[in-house]
Design a protein around this motif. Structure first.
Motif, PDB file in Angstrom:
ATOM      1  N   ASN A 120       0.805  -1.222   0.000  1.00  0.00           N
ATOM      2  CA  ASN A 120       0.000   0.000   0.000  1.00  0.00           C
ATOM      3  C   ASN A 120       0.843   1.279   0.000  1.00  0.00           C
ATOM      4  O   ASN A 120       0.316   2.361   0.208  1.00  0.00           O
ATOM      5  N   HIS A 121       2.144   1.150  -0.215  1.00  0.00           N
ATOM      6  CA  HIS A 121       2.998   2.338  -0.146  1.00  0.00           C
ATOM      7  C   HIS A 121       2.777   3.212  -1.389  1.00  0.00           C
ATOM      8  O   HIS A 121       2.779   2.704  -2.505  1.00  0.00           O
ATOM      9  N   PRO A 122       2.603   4.513  -1.204  1.00  0.00           N
ATOM     10  CA  PRO A 122       2.298   5.370  -2.361  1.00  0.00           C
ATOM     11  C   PRO A 122       3.491   5.613  -3.295  1.00  0.00           C
ATOM     12  O   PRO A 122       3.284   6.020  -4.437  1.00  0.00           O
ATOM     13  N   LYS A 123       4.705   5.362  -2.847  1.00  0.00           N
ATOM     14  CA  LYS A 123       5.863   5.672  -3.688  1.00  0.00           C
ATOM     15  C   LYS A 123       6.650   4.431  -4.123  1.00  0.00           C
ATOM     16  O   LYS A 123       7.274   4.443  -5.167  1.00  0.00           O
ATOM     17  N   PHE A 124       6.653   3.404  -3.276  1.00  0.00           N
ATOM     18  CA  PHE A 124       7.438   2.216  -3.634  1.00  0.00           C
ATOM     19  C   PHE A 124       6.553   1.169  -4.305  1.00  0.00           C
ATOM     20  O   PHE A 124       5.387   0.989  -3.953  1.00  0.00           O
ATOM     21  N   ASN A 125       7.154   0.477  -5.241  1.00  0.00           N
ATOM     22  CA  ASN A 125       6.456  -0.529  -6.023  1.00  0.00           C
ATOM     23  C   ASN A 125       7.276  -1.818  -5.941  1.00  0.00           C
ATOM     24  O   ASN A 125       8.443  -1.842  -6.335  1.00  0.00           O
ATOM     25  N   ILE A 126       6.673  -2.880  -5.408  1.00  0.00           N
ATOM     26  CA  ILE A 126       7.413  -4.144  -5.277  1.00  0.00           C
ATOM     27  C   ILE A 126       7.542  -4.797  -6.644  1.00  0.00           C
ATOM     28  O   ILE A 126       6.537  -5.134  -7.273  1.00  0.00           O
ATOM     29  N   THR A 127       8.781  -5.014  -7.100  1.00  0.00           N
ATOM     30  CA  THR A 127       8.974  -5.669  -8.403  1.00  0.00           C
ATOM     31  C   THR A 127       9.635  -7.037  -8.265  1.00  0.00           C
ATOM     32  O   THR A 127       9.711  -7.787  -9.245  1.00  0.00           O
ATOM     33  N   TYR A 128      10.114  -7.338  -7.065  1.00  0.00           N
ATOM     34  CA  TYR A 128      10.892  -8.566  -6.906  1.00  0.00           C
ATOM     35  C   TYR A 128      10.789  -9.021  -5.456  1.00  0.00           C
ATOM     36  O   TYR A 128      11.029  -8.246  -4.527  1.00  0.00           O
ATOM     37  N   ILE A 129      10.430 -10.290  -5.290  1.00  0.00           N
ATOM     38  CA  ILE A 129      10.393 -10.891  -3.963  1.00  0.00           C
ATOM     39  C   ILE A 129      11.177 -12.187  -4.040  1.00  0.00           C
ATOM     40  O   ILE A 129      10.964 -12.980  -4.964  1.00  0.00           O
ATOM     41  N   ALA A 130      12.048 -12.419  -3.058  1.00  0.00           N
ATOM     42  CA  ALA A 130      12.862 -13.634  -3.128  1.00  0.00           C
ATOM     43  C   ALA A 130      13.023 -14.284  -1.759  1.00  0.00           C
ATOM     44  O   ALA A 130      12.918 -13.625  -0.728  1.00  0.00           O
ATOM     45  N   ASN A 131      13.249 -15.584  -1.810  1.00  0.00           N
ATOM     46  CA  ASN A 131      13.739 -16.286  -0.613  1.00  0.00           C
ATOM     47  C   ASN A 131      14.820 -17.269  -1.073  1.00  0.00           C
ATOM     48  O   ASN A 131      15.336 -17.147  -2.191  1.00  0.00           O
ATOM     49  N   SER A 132      15.154 -18.221  -0.245  1.00  0.00           N
ATOM     50  CA  SER A 132      16.297 -19.069  -0.603  1.00  0.00           C
ATOM     51  C   SER A 132      15.925 -20.194  -1.559  1.00  0.00           C
ATOM     52  O   SER A 132      16.803 -20.877  -2.079  1.00  0.00           O
ATOM     53  N   THR A 133      14.638 -20.422  -1.783  1.00  0.00           N
ATOM     54  CA  THR A 133      14.244 -21.522  -2.656  1.00  0.00           C
ATOM     55  C   THR A 133      13.531 -21.064  -3.922  1.00  0.00           C
ATOM     56  O   THR A 133      13.721 -21.635  -4.982  1.00  0.00           O
ATOM     57  N   GLY A 134      12.705 -20.049  -3.815  1.00  0.00           N
ATOM     58  CA  GLY A 134      11.955 -19.574  -4.970  1.00  0.00           C
ATOM     59  C   GLY A 134      10.875 -20.541  -5.418  1.00  0.00           C
ATOM     60  O   GLY A 134      10.459 -21.420  -4.664  1.00  0.00           O
ATOM     61  N   GLU A 135      10.387 -20.345  -6.652  1.00  0.00           N
ATOM     62  CA  GLU A 135       9.409 -21.247  -7.263  1.00  0.00           C
ATOM     63  C   GLU A 135       8.118 -21.391  -6.475  1.00  0.00           C
ATOM     64  O   GLU A 135       7.608 -22.493  -6.258  1.00  0.00           O
ATOM     65  N   GLN A 136       7.616 -20.266  -6.011  1.00  0.00           N
ATOM     66  CA  GLN A 136       6.365 -20.250  -5.285  1.00  0.00           C
ATOM     67  C   GLN A 136       5.697 -18.923  -5.567  1.00  0.00           C
ATOM     68  O   GLN A 136       6.361 -17.948  -5.892  1.00  0.00           O
ATOM     69  N   ASN A 137       4.398 -18.861  -5.358  1.00  0.00           N
ATOM     70  CA  ASN A 137       3.762 -17.562  -5.351  1.00  0.00           C
ATOM     71  C   ASN A 137       3.791 -17.070  -3.911  1.00  0.00           C
ATOM     72  O   ASN A 137       3.735 -17.869  -2.961  1.00  0.00           O
ATOM     73  N   VAL A 138       3.886 -15.777  -3.724  1.00  0.00           N
ATOM     74  CA  VAL A 138       3.933 -15.238  -2.368  1.00  0.00           C
ATOM     75  C   VAL A 138       2.671 -15.600  -1.586  1.00  0.00           C
ATOM     76  O   VAL A 138       2.682 -15.678  -0.362  1.00  0.00           O
TER      77      VAL A 138
END
Lengths: 334, 334, 334, 334
Positions: C22-40
């Motif tokens: 909900n941040h008015p200025k930042f836009n999440i373009t990338y989310i990562a963890n140590s394994t990947g291959e999942q939806n958040v």
């Protein structure tokens, strides 16, 4: 659009304040309780530095000067007097009490004599998934009870496939905030902590509300047997609906079809939990069956989907805004 | 009489130690777990200065030298190997696992192949209110599961008046200690605190245990639909049994008649709660009906009546002592 | 402005997602963890229908293609490798681990050898009330520990009037979420519920962090004696700082002067509590004295002001935005 | 020996009943509260089937006819009137209120005018580790407050090595049962759950009690700075005592020497916790230091060692029985 909150001292009043502070379309111009003469920051110290507005002694005429819509977070019976006066002054009303939820006869049987027989017949029951169209044209919305919200959203999609001659049982567990901020033995920490018990089994006032709406919406006479439990948590509600199917149908498909387009109902593949909905307006639902035995499992935040955020959704619809404008979707997890 | 506790690391092992320390007839001579080489005070620091005894690596022959009866608080499958060996060495066994609770066929369907087919057919199901006579002569008692204990004590008195063609639903809520001391995601504080959810609805292994005992004791075929919930409390279990009556009978009288002489069943005039039974061997039961809809409401301490104190009651009966010798009756309230 | 979250599986990663959605200025373009291959949404089921983005296996080069700033919610040691690579690729970093919080020497004494000696000397300590100017020009911010945040905000205003020869004691109580989402005995519900205990008294790694910052900011050598306690709550932190005054001064005035202009420090007239700050970036502070004995009492949300929301405040400042843009201010009460 | 319990409605009254039911030497002949005309099972439903005795309206003359010793679990001020009358009728008294704990002057400064100036000067302070001899000959024992019990047992062994010119700080955390069964805002579940806060810092009435006993027993004038916190748990108390040593001495040896022979003090090698003492009369103590900074850490069950079980220990000693007769030692873990 300017709005008023009448009954700001309790939990649902606080939740209304919290939602409306950040709402993009509504602007709080008036907050009241039964005493007034306080700042809302004194009433709710968590709001310090967040909102600075005086709490008035509730007065309908004053409301009509500064607001176009009022949320009433008042005890039943008190609410109908305010609602009546506000409606006559041209203020739209979303009433969080029980006063306009039921048919006159059912209301008077389970609560008390009604003092606003004129408006009760025009009120719309504020369950948006089932009364969306009526809400658009309404000036008086009766916000559903928390238990009926969770139970009806679970039960209604299945009424066509349920054997209405068999008993329907609802085992509904609620966090203690439903019992309010007032001091009571059942919400004393020494009583409730590490405890859990039923109260008013088969006798809770939300039982006729559920039965009436099932009859109205699905034209089915059935016996709903409702047993509420108190959980040692502050917030949240989780419901088991048990019924008997006429045949062994695909219950997951029925559920998906029912809420495919609903912004605030989420279908779950595993049993629902309290925390995924706490802090949000979502109703999560899971369904399973054992041959003809049906288990529908729903979860809501009792103070939000069961009261304040559903009230703001209703106000959004009444005012022609998007249903989801300013409505909380992000859970308090962890 | 000298007794052994095999499986002292977990919660039910600890409860056995706590009961037997003060038992007037039993004397703990042997405590074991899978590793040994510890004092029981290191295993359970709360026992410091209370009992001073070495924990051995479990060995049936050693048990037979120092004890006449052994309590097995072991995982299923592990338990049957010990039980078999102990019985052949002449040691009486109270088994807290699932290994001897079911008919061979039902067991193998829901658990695993059974390695002690000889003794399983002679085991007695340790629900004292219903198997008191058989227990007196038994050398091998299968202590019931916690859910079946609470559910069967509630349900059995009513089987004659329940319509067995209608669905029976059980909504059973348990404290987390039933999931054990081992680390699991569902018992992580961040997951369970302020939360509540069902798990394995209609699929829990205690469902066939309840169905089988109803069939054996009451000769009724019925479909039991069992949904367990996890509560954010450590200890206790509370159960809703929902069924349909054949006729509108006096359900309170039926309940009173059933347990009039039972030392450890208390009939309640109001819905039961967790805390009044926590710390005791009592099962509290309340019953009510809405026309033909039946609600039976029972509460037990899942670790005591649902495991360890019921095990000691069974041992008392097996050894010819009074049922209530050394059995805890005073709740942890507040 | 596009941002990345590296380390999305844990509690602080989740809180970052929740704030940034909900941040008015930042836009999440990338989310990562140590394994990947999942939806958040699979990683955090409470996010179903709220955000739809794939979780990648963390890769610094990929980050640099899609984001200008990265939040690292990683374990210490892991974090420094990512931070180093990201900085060399021109990505700004807010690091929530301990890796850049301390002087090299102090770090290596209490943690492990440091692998990014180049950047550690340029990092800015992200306590905005004290490092606001330095943050504006920084590319690498070391987000403070939760305990140091609550303790330093309480202690720093008083260092001039405290007798530095006398002992300073800090008794700090934290909710369990500080111990993370991983399974540990101390955060097992059966252990922590209805319990409370200290851990690592006088030995916690946040003790040298507090001492170092007091020395750097106030040029005072003093002995800080830090004792953390674990509370049976999920979220929140409350701290007692005990010290001895040189003279009997007006401590309330000192506190008011220190934070008069601070958006996220609230001075309280009564002792602070956990719930008024839970869900927000506020630090509430109360102070009192008994002759020369000083008691400073602060409260924060350990996951927000103690980690994720403070990280976003720091990012706001680094990027030239208003400090409070998109920062949560409304508590979870009740 | 026949005993009476006056003030059976509250938590400490209930705990007295629970201990005395199973006590091998004491026999409850009289239970009273301010209204009477109830069975104790109605007052405390958890006692159903456990004890069957009428609750009388408290009357000292009736007590003197049926009991040799009375436990008074009454509010302060009410207690002194009963105690006076009972003593004049020849009944021994263990008073759980504050009425006889302090010197007359200190009492009247912090509570109210005293109405039994005759007996207050002869009362013995019921901390058995320090007043064992005086208790043997006493007819009137003032049972210590819960905080002073935990704080004094921790602090007293170290008074000789503590620098009395430096401040002593006590950060004491208690479960809510210390605030009683009556309905109060701070013990409302909605307030306390997931919360924690201090109350009356530096102003609690137990602060002068601690200071007075340190002065009396150790002849040291020092400033004790006491800050109590409320924890979101029902039962238990855990205390941090912070002080400054004159020199860097072996604090573990001092602690061991102090309580080597004490049946109800357990020295711990790791920080103490609430649960290991909950349900028992034990006081667990851990000690550590950081150079000259001293941390003493004690834990008790606030309702037992902090009230009712300590009262029964005192009664045991007054009546010439073994200190530990019928005193609970087995914790409620898990």
């Amino acid at each position: 659009m300017n709005v008023a909150i009448i009954g700001a001292s309790g939990y649902t009043g606080l939740e209304l304040v919290k939602i409306l502070i950040n709402h993009p379309k509504f602007n709080i111009t008036y907050i009241a309780n039964s005493t007034g003469e306080q700042n809302v920051q004194d009433l709710h110290p968590c709001l310090k530095d967040v909102i600075d507005i005086e709490v008035s002694k509730a007065d309908a005429k004053e409301v009509s000067k500064v607001a176009d819509l009022a949320f009433l977070a008042l005890p039943h019976k008190t609410s109908m007097f305010f609602a009546k006066e506000l409606l006559e002054l041209g203020v739209k009303v979303v009433d969080l009490s029980a006063d306009y939820r039921l048919d006159l006869e059912t209301y008077e049987k389970h609560y008390c004599p009604h003092e606003d027989k004129e408006h009760i017949k025009d009120s719309v029951y504020g369950l948006p998934e089932y009364y969306g169209e009526e809400l658009k044209a309404s000036n008086l919305v009766a916000n559903p009870g928390c238990f009926p919200t969770a139970a009806l959203l679970a039960l209604l999609p299945f009424m066509d496939v349920i054997d209405a001659d068999a008993q329907i049982f609802i085992d509904a567990k609620t966090g203690m905030s439903g019992a309010g901020k007032g001091l009571k033995e059942i919400t004393h920490f020494g009583h409730l902590n590490e405890n859990c018990h039923s109260y008013n089994p088969f006798k809770h006032r939300h039982m006729p509300e559920i039965e009436e709406k099932v009859k109205l919406l699905k034209d089915v006479d059935c016996q709903i047997n409702f047993v509420p439990y108190l959980l040692p948590v502050t917030r949240g509600m989780i419901v088991s609906v048990f019924a008997t199917l006429k045949e062994e149908v695909d219950v997951k498909e029925i559920l998906n079809n029912a809420y495919n387009d609903s912004e605030f109902v989420r279908i779950r593949e595993t049993p629902v939990d309290l925390k995924s909905t706490a802090g949000t307006n979502y109703c999560d639902i899971f369904v399973d069956r054992n041959k003809k035995a049906l288990f529908i499992n729903s979860s809501i935040d009792n103070l939000l989907r069961g009261a304040s955020s559903q009230a703001v959704v209703n106000a959004n619809i009444m005012c022609g805004f998007e249903e989801g404008e300013g409505i909380p979707k992000i859970a308090y997890v962890p």
